[in-house]
Design an enzyme around this catalytic site. Structure first.
Site, mmCIF file in Angstrom:
data_model
loop_
_atom_site.group_PDB
_atom_site.id
_atom_site.type_symbol
_atom_site.label_atom_id
_atom_site.label_comp_id
_atom_site.label_asym_id
_atom_site.label_seq_id
_atom_site.Cartn_x
_atom_site.Cartn_y
_atom_site.Cartn_z
ATOM 1 N N LEU A 1 0.808 -1.224 0.000
ATOM 2 C CA LEU A 1 0.000 0.000 0.000
ATOM 3 C C LEU A 1 0.842 1.275 0.000
ATOM 4 O O LEU A 1 1.993 1.290 0.431
ATOM 5 C CB LEU A 1 -0.949 -0.021 1.197
ATOM 6 N N GLU B 1 13.040 9.222 -0.810
ATOM 7 C CA GLU B 1 13.543 8.142 -1.651
ATOM 8 C C GLU B 1 12.433 7.196 -2.111
ATOM 9 O O GLU B 1 12.508 6.623 -3.199
ATOM 10 C CB GLU B 1 14.630 7.358 -0.902
#
Lengths: 628, 628
Positions: free
Chosen positions: A127, A373
């Site tokens: 998710l 990131e």
């Protein structure tokens, strides 16, 4: 909803969309019961939203759902896969009878979506990643293609707790992605209990608004309201221009079936064969069911990235002191000149990874992703799905932040390329938090990944080029300190492959290294030679795949004695790659030593640390002697 | 700032704090120039904030900075370490003369903070994690200890792009952590360029406010304003009650030195020896510098977690079908009964990992962290720093989401324990996105970690207990399907260790497995026995550390032939652990096979997948035969 009035949907449109939603609910229930597993109630909450997206808002030709001019849909809440498959089938992408193969080993209709399914750009099911993928698609369309396609992302409210969503939200607003629409299905129920905010749609709306989005909240089962909200998104009128748009929709998990609606305890549970008819009875007439369609509709995935002409050799001289990270940055700029599909996303470290060379040469293909990131990697997956070859770089250690996103990129059969700079203890004084010491282990365990570890500027240049041509996930590991150029500029580097830098007919031990430790190995070789001990020195620049057969023959020639040495933790790194390759090649080792970093490192000078952690020339020479 | 008026700080207080800030700036410049590396300008932006936090707001005895009743400070922007060390020294935690050892190999004052430094609870330097650590500390204080300590977290504005920050922000608001104050140092400059929001402090403030925080913005160089904001936080008056508080402070990077202030290009660069006097001249009188203090002030870290009495054996019968994940959950509840320090944080998967057994038995020690694995892990680090033993569980694959946080936990010498459920292809129909196939590689590459992989309920129970007693990071890998109980309830499991389940005097091959593949290995053993081939079967339940010597003697007894088999990718897993152990033990392998998952898996039944990916009994038996 902004003040701008929207034309009301006709009653015929509304009825059509309501019928489609009804069918999507029926398919979701029937196929999961048939499969014996799956998440039907999460499909029921989003069925009205998906109906309006697919059958009103999106513009695409169902016979070519992956055409460049087709609108995109990303199901971030991947466990709603049966709903997505039902929508694709009802749209005519594949026959409805194919739905009966849900979750079968032979079917592309897996438990969670992957790009094997036509119309799907990226695997979801972990998710919180879909909004980044959608942002990558929207960024490509808006900034690189000047295309007018629109990107829709459906999120669940549970996944709004994932930080990745908020990285993506900030990024999309920063780049003004007004071709991106997020829809949050706020059914208020997580897997194991109520979500953090339950049905407080305003809590979600406020957070998007604070992040710079055009944000509305609606009733997610009110078809006319959904139509209005999506029309508003497409029209991009009023305050929405230049901003991404989110529709926060209050829904019920299990909506449409009285004994499922807003009930806890149903997550991830299909209806039993006994319960199914009771549920269907509440949903009205069920279309006749045909025989399961056993043909595959799987897309071809995993082909190579965009091709481009060969690069001329780089201009480095033997012995010149150049950091491999700098050679990586220069290679990016060189590659971009001949490969118009090469792009980069940065994590605010372009002056450390040297990706800034690309920005200086081709600012239009360089995107600042700031210190995020996870989003950087999944935006890359979106860019790659549009046919670009994204290079994503950060300190090697900070790529651990995006390991889940890299893992999902592999399931997406994506071509993203990553560079991890500042590997190992050789970075020195900044200390352990900045040292990448697990990146080889991490990337080796990505299926199909290529893992490269250059030791000098020439190999860094050529291996970066190799990555740009190779399919799948690619990783190149670069080093902070400068190292002398070892190879002539026209040297070729095969993948898999290695180089034998020192050898003789009487070698009694092989030393296998890469990166900074290769230079230590060369020093050890000199020390050993002075003591009359002949050692073979191998540069294992390609850590995955390993040329196992080639290594085996080298090892046999060196008496079956081997020292591996790496600026990485012992586990999962170069040494283990070598031992596994040799073991499965049937090489009977006479004696072996693995030199690697153990324990938590410390600040210090690079030289101090290489020695303190047992991977300097002195330790290599001692290990080689100890084997005899 | 809320409407509530605050008493103004006296001019003497303000002058005192200004002088302290001036000294912090001087120390930050002097020590980084001396070290030749570091981030002085990021220290200068936050010096006024840190001065007021340390010398006005925080309550602690500098001779006992880690006492249970001492307020906590977390430097989330870890590259500001010189500033933190200067504040600790000026507060009297250690002598100012120790600062001269910054970044030296012999000093606890590393480039980024670690808990070797007195007063530091967790390593920072990978950005965006400190607020979660702070939330864990505040949660422990408020919910478990009923302590009145306050927790201060200093963040940089660059790291606000990290999603982890927003996971923490939601979590802290959800738990009403009004004993937590975050301070954001908005200097507007990242490492490589301006931050996403530059000096738009309102953009940051709005996002915190939308997340449910009491949020103010101030001038971060205005000492009286900082005093007022921190007094407001401590007073918890007006709208702040029950809410965490954030102070968003507009600052200048390099503030106080004209040629550094708000200038790009200075990130991570110390002043040269020539520039330093120019800078100091602008800061006023410099205190006399003594000889560097060469004594260590390092804290003892890495001692074992809280002890507790032995558990009675679990109540499982041989042959009973129990999933190891369920046995893990039952073990947690059993352990919590005898270990009052055991706590858990969930990622909304308690009904899959079976951590729900703990919640049912001890709801006060179970915290729902929702779908936010990064925050779950770093909250765990905060809890562990308060002396608790946190167990953190999710699907094994989703722990990849928090790899950076686990990496930093190891540098923090933390005792967090993790459980990854649903490992491998044996989960079946949910498909590859839900399969943990890189978790062994990931956790093996964590320094000092213990990696356990039980095959039945008894070993799952006993190994969970073992983890709770062991120092350092611990990981236990559990399986979705039920497996038969293999061990009697009073069996003991040493760490490191393994069990030999089948052996005979004429064994010609050893099969090494764990988890689901151990059961396949036992079936293969029967098949081979029927064909007259004697095989030894080993349960390598402790994957790290490996009992290398013990394995070596087993392998010698089995003719040097070995088949390893694991429901994990080939790289970095059980097979490589075995080969590396044998190679470095000098075992000369006659022949070896490594059976492991390769490529991207697919949905299917568990049995179908074990067979399709080459790790079923049939494949094991064939591999064993092929070695002969």
């Amino acid at each position: 909803m902004a003040a701008m009035p929207q034309p009301a949907a006709t009653s015929a449109t509304v009825e059509f969309l309501r019928q489609k939603a009804r069918l999507l609910r029926i398919h979701s229930l029937v196929t999961t019961t048939r499969a014996g597993s799956g998440h039907p109630t999460t499909c029921l909450s989003a069925a009205d939203l998906v109906s309006v997206v697919f059958f009103h808002a999106m513009r695409f030709d169902p016979t070519r759902p992956d055409a460049p001019d087709a609108d995109r849909f990303v199901l971030s809440k991947g466990h709603g896969a049966p709903l997505l498959y039902a929508a694709l089938a009802e749209a005519g992408v594949f026959p409805v009878d194919r739905l009966a193969t849900l979750r079968q080993f032979s079917s592309e209709l897996e438990g969670h979506p992957t790009p094997l399914v036509p119309g799907v750009d990226a695997a979801t099911g972990s998710l919180g990643q879909g909004l980044s993928v959608g942002a990558g698609l929207a960024l490509a369309a808006k900034r690189l293609e000047k295309s007018t396609i629109r990107v829709y992302v459906l999120l669940g409210d549970g996944e709004m707790a994932e930080g990745n969503v908020w990285e993506a939200a900030a990024f999309a607003a920063h780049y003004g992605l007004d071709n991106l629409t997020a829809i949050v299905d706020v059914n208020g129920l997580g897997q194991s209990e109520r979500t953090m905010y339950g049905h407080d749609v305003e809590a979600h709306r406020r957070r998007f608004e604070a992040a710079g989005w055009d944000a509305v909240s609606i009733d997610g089962h009110d078809i006319p309201a959904i139509v209005r909200a999506l029309d508003h998104a497409r029209a991009l009128e009023g305050p929405a221009r230049g901003r991404p748009q989110v529709i926060v929709a209050r829904t019920e998990k299990g909506h449409g079936v009285s004994f499922l609606a807003d009930k806890e305890g149903w997550h991830g549970k299909p209806l039993s064969k006994d319960d199914l008819p009771r549920a269907l009875a509440e949903l009205g007439p069920v279309p006749p069911v045909g025989e399961p369609d056993s043909r595959s509709y799987a897309r071809r995935v995993g082909t190579a990235p965009a091709t481009f002409p060969p690069l001329p050799p780089p201009e480095y001289a033997l012995g010149q002191q150049v950091a491999t990270r700098e050679a990586y940055g220069r290679a990016l700029a060189r590659l971009a000149a001949v490969n118009p599909r090469l792009v980069a996303v940065d994590g605010d470290v372009k002056n450390s990874t040297f990706a800034e060379y690309l920005e200086k040469a081709h600012a239009d293909r360089f995107f600042q992703g700031y210190i995020a990131e996870q989003n950087m990697v999944s935006v890359g997956v979106g860019l790659a799905a549009r046919g670009y070859t994204p290079f994503l770089a950060s300190f090697a250690c900070f790529l651990t932040r995006a390991y889940d996103q890299v893992r999902m990129a592999a399931i997406s059969r994506s071509h993203i390329k990553l560079c991890g700079s500042h590997c190992g203890v050789s970075i020195g004084e900044d200390g352990p938090s900045q040292m990448g010491l697990e990146d080889l282990a991490m990337f080796r365990a990505i299926p199909g990944a290529t893992v490269l570890y250059p030791s000098d500027a020439v190999s860094a240049d050529r291996l970066t080029e190799a990555l740009a041509r190779l399919p799948g996930i690619g990783y190149v590991r670069t080093t902070r300190p400068k190292t002398p150029v070892l190879y002539s500029a026209d040297e070729k580097f095969s993948v898999p492959g290695f180089k034998v830098l020192r050898e003789g007919p009487h070698d009694r031990v092989a030393i296998i290294a890469a990166g900074i430790t290769l230079h230590e190995a060369l020093k050890a070789h000199s020390e050993l030679a002075a003591q009359g001990l002949a050692a073979r020195v191998i540069d294992l620049y390609c850590v995955k795949p390993v040329d196992a057969e080639g290594l085996a023959s080298q090892l046999r020639a060196a008496g079956g004695r081997v020292v591996t040495v790496e600026d990485h933790f012992a586990e999962g790194g170069l040494g283990e790659a070598v031992f596994a390759a040799l073991a499965t090649q049937g090489v009977s080792l006479t004696a072996a030593r693995r030199l690697a970093v153990s324990g938590v490192p410390h600040s210090g000078t690079p030289e101090e640390l290489l020695d303190a952690f047992g991977i300097s020339a002195r330790h290599i020479a001692a290990a080689a002697r100890a084997l005899l």
